[in-house]
Design a protein around this motif. Structure first.
Motif, mmCIF file in Angstrom:
data_model
loop_
_atom_site.group_PDB
_atom_site.id
_atom_site.type_symbol
_atom_site.label_atom_id
_atom_site.label_comp_id
_atom_site.label_asym_id
_atom_site.label_seq_id
_atom_site.Cartn_x
_atom_site.Cartn_y
_atom_site.Cartn_z
ATOM 1 N N SER A 11 0.862 -1.178 0.000
ATOM 2 C CA SER A 11 0.000 0.000 0.000
ATOM 3 C C SER A 11 0.901 1.232 0.000
ATOM 4 O O SER A 11 2.096 1.149 0.320
ATOM 5 N N GLN A 12 0.327 2.367 -0.337
ATOM 6 C CA GLN A 12 1.118 3.590 -0.343
ATOM 7 C C GLN A 12 1.640 3.883 1.060
ATOM 8 O O GLN A 12 2.785 4.302 1.229
ATOM 9 N N GLU A 13 0.825 3.639 2.050
ATOM 10 C CA GLU A 13 1.236 3.862 3.440
ATOM 11 C C GLU A 13 2.423 2.967 3.809
ATOM 12 O O GLU A 13 3.389 3.425 4.415
ATOM 13 N N ASP A 14 2.357 1.690 3.444
ATOM 14 C CA ASP A 14 3.456 0.765 3.746
ATOM 15 C C ASP A 14 4.740 1.181 3.026
ATOM 16 O O ASP A 14 5.833 1.112 3.591
ATOM 17 N N GLU A 16 5.547 4.261 1.986
ATOM 18 C CA GLU A 16 6.057 5.483 2.597
ATOM 19 C C GLU A 16 6.759 5.169 3.918
ATOM 20 O O GLU A 16 7.772 5.793 4.250
ATOM 21 N N PHE A 17 6.243 4.209 4.652
ATOM 22 C CA PHE A 17 6.882 3.787 5.899
ATOM 23 C C PHE A 17 8.260 3.174 5.605
ATOM 24 O O PHE A 17 9.226 3.440 6.322
#
Length: 116
Positions: A11-14, A16-17
């Motif tokens: 995911s984009q969140e993963d 970015e993390f």
């Protein structure tokens, strides 16, 4: 960035993390004293811009490598992640010496009157 997310099945969140973790580890290489230097380097806008500019080049390299495997059915996201990791390790050979030196010279002033 969408192509990277698909290749890595993240995911984009993963994603970015992941990038933020790489940035933090990269900054740690320049901090002699984690209490003071690390905060100065991590929070420095010019250093962050440098990192993101250089990391875009690494993302481009990763996508170019992965294009060679288009249509291959045996390439899994974990394989792509290994290629991504090999590409991203290159960032640790790039650094803005002048920007880091300038960032470390900054004094951080605590305006919180309740502190201490």
């Amino acid at each position: 960035m969408k192509a990277i997310l698909v290749r890595l099945n993240k995911s984009q969140e993963d994603y970015e993390f992941m990038v933020m973790n790489i940035y933090l580890r990269w900054c740690m290489d320049f901090a002699i004293n984690y209490t003071n230097d690390l905060q100065k380097v991590v929070a420095n806008t010019p250093i962050n811009k440098y990192f993101l500019t250089e990391f875009k080049k690494i993302e481009t390299d990763f996508l170019e490598i992965m294009q060679e495997y288009d249509g291959a059915t045996n390439i899994k996201p974990k394989d792509a992640l290994q290629v991504f990791n090999r590409c991203s390790i290159q960032i640790f050979n790039r650094y803005p010496k002048i920007l880091i030196h300038e960032a470390k010279k900054l004094n951080i002033i605590n305006h919180d009157h309740t502190a201490n």
